[in-house]
Design an enzyme around this catalytic site. Sequence first.
Site, PDB file in Angstrom:
ATOM      1  N   GLY A  10     -13.895  -1.329 -10.018  1.00 36.51           N
ATOM      2  CA  GLY A  10     -13.283  -1.617  -8.571  1.00 36.51           C
ATOM      3  C   GLY A  10     -13.893  -0.591  -7.706  1.00 36.51           C
ATOM      4  N   ASP A  36     -17.906  -3.695 -10.214  1.00 39.77           N
ATOM      5  CA  ASP A  36     -17.001  -4.367  -9.369  1.00 39.77           C
ATOM      6  C   ASP A  36     -17.268  -5.867  -9.591  1.00 39.77           C
ATOM      7  OD1 ASP A  36     -15.263  -5.448  -7.258  1.00 39.77           O
ATOM      8  OD2 ASP A  36     -14.994  -3.207  -6.691  1.00 39.77           O
ATOM      9  N   ILE A  37     -16.500  -6.954  -9.193  1.00 38.08           N
ATOM     10  CA  ILE A  37     -16.889  -8.186  -9.249  1.00 38.08           C
ATOM     11  C   ILE A  37     -17.507  -8.618  -8.136  1.00 38.08           C
ATOM     12  CG2 ILE A  37     -15.141  -9.083 -10.873  1.00 38.08           C
ATOM     13  CD1 ILE A  37     -13.153  -9.531  -8.731  1.00 38.08           C
ATOM     14  N   ASP A  51     -16.128  -7.553 -14.734  1.00 39.87           N
ATOM     15  CA  ASP A  51     -14.919  -8.389 -14.328  1.00 39.87           C
ATOM     16  C   ASP A  51     -13.805  -7.522 -15.476  1.00 39.87           C
ATOM     17  OD1 ASP A  51     -12.397  -9.374 -14.233  1.00 39.87           O
ATOM     18  OD2 ASP A  51     -13.415 -11.622 -13.794  1.00 39.87           O
ATOM     19  N   TYR A 141       2.986  -5.997  -8.031  1.00 39.61           N
ATOM     20  CA  TYR A 141       1.913  -4.645  -8.125  1.00 39.61           C
ATOM     21  C   TYR A 141       2.764  -3.453  -8.619  1.00 39.61           C
ATOM     22  CZ  TYR A 141      -1.095  -1.014  -5.839  1.00 39.61           C
ATOM     23  OH  TYR A 141      -1.736   0.144  -5.628  1.00 39.61           O
TER      24      TYR A 141
HETATM   25  P1  NAD Z   1      -9.317  -2.170  -3.021  1.00 39.41           P
HETATM   26  O1  NAD Z   1      -8.518  -3.384  -3.019  1.00 39.41           O
HETATM   27  O2  NAD Z   1      -9.936  -1.552  -1.896  1.00 39.41           O
HETATM   28  O3  NAD Z   1     -10.322  -2.151  -4.388  1.00 39.41           O
HETATM   29  C1  NAD Z   1      -9.769  -2.822  -5.410  1.00 39.41           C
HETATM   30  C2  NAD Z   1     -11.332  -3.265  -5.990  1.00 39.41           C
HETATM   31  O4  NAD Z   1     -10.940  -3.947  -7.365  1.00 39.41           O
HETATM   32  C3  NAD Z   1     -11.898  -4.187  -5.313  1.00 39.41           C
HETATM   33  O5  NAD Z   1     -13.225  -3.781  -4.961  1.00 39.41           O
HETATM   34  C4  NAD Z   1     -11.952  -5.496  -6.234  1.00 39.41           C
HETATM   35  O6  NAD Z   1     -13.092  -6.428  -6.096  1.00 39.41           O
HETATM   36  C5  NAD Z   1     -11.812  -4.807  -7.457  1.00 39.41           C
HETATM   37  N1  NAD Z   1     -11.222  -6.115  -8.453  1.00 39.41           N
HETATM   38  C6  NAD Z   1     -10.378  -6.777  -8.446  1.00 39.41           C
HETATM   39  N2  NAD Z   1     -10.257  -7.520  -9.544  1.00 39.41           N
HETATM   40  C7  NAD Z   1     -10.998  -7.055 -10.336  1.00 39.41           C
HETATM   41  C8  NAD Z   1     -11.228  -7.516 -11.489  1.00 39.41           C
HETATM   42  N3  NAD Z   1     -10.825  -8.487 -12.153  1.00 39.41           N
HETATM   43  N4  NAD Z   1     -12.431  -6.951 -12.264  1.00 39.41           N
HETATM   44  C9  NAD Z   1     -13.050  -5.673 -11.542  1.00 39.41           C
HETATM   45  N5  NAD Z   1     -12.874  -5.573 -10.403  1.00 39.41           N
HETATM   46  C10 NAD Z   1     -12.057  -6.272  -9.667  1.00 39.41           C
HETATM   47  O7  NAD Z   1      -8.155  -0.962  -3.618  1.00 39.41           O
HETATM   48  P2  NAD Z   1      -8.489   0.678  -3.417  1.00 39.41           P
HETATM   49  O8  NAD Z   1      -7.608   0.839  -2.054  1.00 39.41           O
HETATM   50  O9  NAD Z   1      -9.746   1.278  -3.397  1.00 39.41           O
HETATM   51  O10 NAD Z   1      -7.655   1.003  -4.460  1.00 39.41           O
HETATM   52  C11 NAD Z   1      -8.146   1.516  -5.676  1.00 39.41           C
HETATM   53  C12 NAD Z   1      -6.951   1.842  -6.658  1.00 39.41           C
HETATM   54  O11 NAD Z   1      -6.210   2.809  -6.037  1.00 39.41           O
HETATM   55  C13 NAD Z   1      -6.245   0.634  -7.194  1.00 39.41           C
HETATM   56  O12 NAD Z   1      -5.908   0.658  -8.572  1.00 39.41           O
HETATM   57  C14 NAD Z   1      -5.063   0.627  -6.326  1.00 39.41           C
HETATM   58  O13 NAD Z   1      -3.756   0.383  -7.095  1.00 39.41           O
HETATM   59  C15 NAD Z   1      -4.767   2.281  -6.333  1.00 39.41           C
HETATM   60  N6  NAD Z   1      -4.136   2.759  -5.162  1.00 39.41           N
HETATM   61  C16 NAD Z   1      -4.711   2.578  -3.661  1.00 39.41           C
HETATM   62  C17 NAD Z   1      -3.985   3.048  -2.615  1.00 39.41           C
HETATM   63  C18 NAD Z   1      -4.312   2.848  -1.258  1.00 39.41           C
HETATM   64  O14 NAD Z   1      -3.602   3.044  -0.396  1.00 39.41           O
HETATM   65  N7  NAD Z   1      -5.749   2.296  -0.854  1.00 39.41           N
HETATM   66  C19 NAD Z   1      -2.755   3.510  -2.763  1.00 39.41           C
HETATM   67  C20 NAD Z   1      -2.263   3.657  -4.209  1.00 39.41           C
HETATM   68  C21 NAD Z   1      -2.933   3.482  -5.234  1.00 39.41           C
HETATM   69  N1  SER Z   2      -1.693   1.295  -0.181  1.00 40.97           N
HETATM   70  C1  SER Z   2      -1.445   0.406  -1.235  1.00 40.97           C
HETATM   71  C2  SER Z   2      -0.780  -0.895  -0.731  1.00 40.97           C
HETATM   72  O1  SER Z   2      -0.282  -1.006   0.201  1.00 40.97           O
HETATM   73  C3  SER Z   2      -0.170   1.276  -2.256  1.00 40.97           C
HETATM   74  O2  SER Z   2      -0.569   1.465  -3.336  1.00 40.97           O
HETATM   75  O3  SER Z   2      -0.613  -1.850  -1.730  1.00 40.97           O
END
Ligand code: NAD
Ligand code: SER
Length: 313
Positions: A10, A36-37, A51, A141
Site C-alpha cells: 500500500g 501497491d496495486i 496485490d 474497517y
Molecule cells: P490509503 O487509502 O491512502 O492507502 C492505502 C493503499 O493500499 C492504497 O494505495 C491502495 O491502492 C492500497 N491497496 C488497497 N487494496 C490493496 C490490495 N488488495 N493490495 C495491495 N494494496 C492495496 O491509506 P493511508 O491513509 O495511506 O493508510 C495506510 C494505512 O494506515 C492503512 O492500513 C490505514 O488503515 C492506516 N491508517 C490510516 C490513517 C489515516 O488517517 N490516513 C489513520 C489510521 C490508520
Molecule cells: N483516517 C482513517 C479513516 O478516516 C482512520 O483510520 O478511515
Amino acid sequence: MKETRILLTGANGQIGTALTKALRNIHGKENVIATDITEPKQENYPFDFIDILNKTRLREYVGDYKVTQIYHLAAILSANGEVNPRKTWEVNLNGLLSILDCAKDFELDKIFFPSTIAVYGRSTPRQFTPQHTSLEPETVYGMSKLSGELWCNYYYKRYGIDVRSLRYPGIIGYDSIPSGGTTDYAVEMFHAAIADQPYECFLKEDTFLPMMYMPDAIEATIKMMESPKEKIKIRSSYNLSAMSFSPAQLKNQILNYYPNLKVSYKPDFRQDIASSWSESIDDTRAQQDWGWKSKFDIHKMTIDMIENLKSEK
Ligand code: NAD
Ligand code: SER
C-alpha cells in the site's frame, strides 16, 4: 549479519508515500521496496505491483528479494470500507494474515501494522480514551483492524513474531490527497483554501476527532520500529495522540492565512462513523514504553501545511 531489506505494501497511499521517503533516507533507496496495486503518481523506484490478496506472489517476492521487514499499509479505509464490507474484511484481515504467515515462514525480523481510532466505538470513553478499554467498532474497517490487532498479539505470543502496531489518529499531510477515509475533510479544507475555492464539509462543524500531522506519524512509526524489542510491551496496538479538533476549529486556524475561505457543512454517512469514534486519546503507554512525544499542535500544523502546499503550487 543480514542486510535490512524493507517491503511496504500500500505504498502509494497517503501514509505510504511519506513513509517510503523517510525509510529510504535511513536505509537507502535500493533497500526499501514500494509495492501497491496502483501505478505510483511519481517516480518511486524500486516499485512493484503486489496485490495483498495474491498470497503466492507475496511469498515469492519476500523470498526472492530477501525481505527482512514489512510495513503493511495496504487497506481499505473507513468510508470506502462501507461500500463493500466483505471485500474490506478480505483485504484488511486476510491481507494481514498473509503478512504474518510470511513473517513466520521466512523468519522476518519485524512487521509494522497500522491500526486506527476506528477500533473505538460508542461504548468507548470518548474523551482521553485509555489504552485498555471497551472496543466495539461499528464499521467493517474498525472490526477488521481490531481483529488484526488481536492476530498481531497472537502471532507475537505463539510464534515470537516481532510485530508492532500503532493506532493512528486521522493523518493530515501535504504529499498526497487522501480518499476513502472519514478524517479526509481536514486535508480537503486546506486544498480548498489554497485553491481559493469554497469547501463543503461532510462532517458537522463541532465534530471533534483525534488528528496527527504526517511528520509526527512518520516519527512515531520509525521511533517505535527502531526501539529495542523489550521496550515494546503492547503487542496488540499502541494508542497514539497529538491533537484533537473540530472542522470549525480548523477553519478558524486556516482563516488566519486565507481570510476568504468559505466552509459550509453538509453531513453525510461519514458523520455517523465519526460520531462513533473517540474525540481524544490517552497515549501515556507509548510515552512511557518507547518515549513518544508529538511535536505538532493544530497551530504549528496549519502553518507548516500551508507553507508546503503553497510551495508545491
Ligand atoms: P490509503 O487509502 O491512502 O492507502 C492505502 C493503499 O493500499 C492504497 O494505495 C491502495 O491502492 C492500497 N491497496 C488497497 N487494496 C490493496 C490490495 N488488495 N493490495 C495491495 N494494496 C492495496 O491509506 P493511508 O491513509 O495511506 O493508510 C495506510 C494505512 O494506515 C492503512 O492500513 C490505514 O488503515 C492506516 N491508517 C490510516 C490513517 C489515516 O488517517 N490516513 C489513520 C489510521 C490508520
Ligand atoms: N483516517 C482513517 C479513516 O478516516 C482512520 O483510520 O478511515
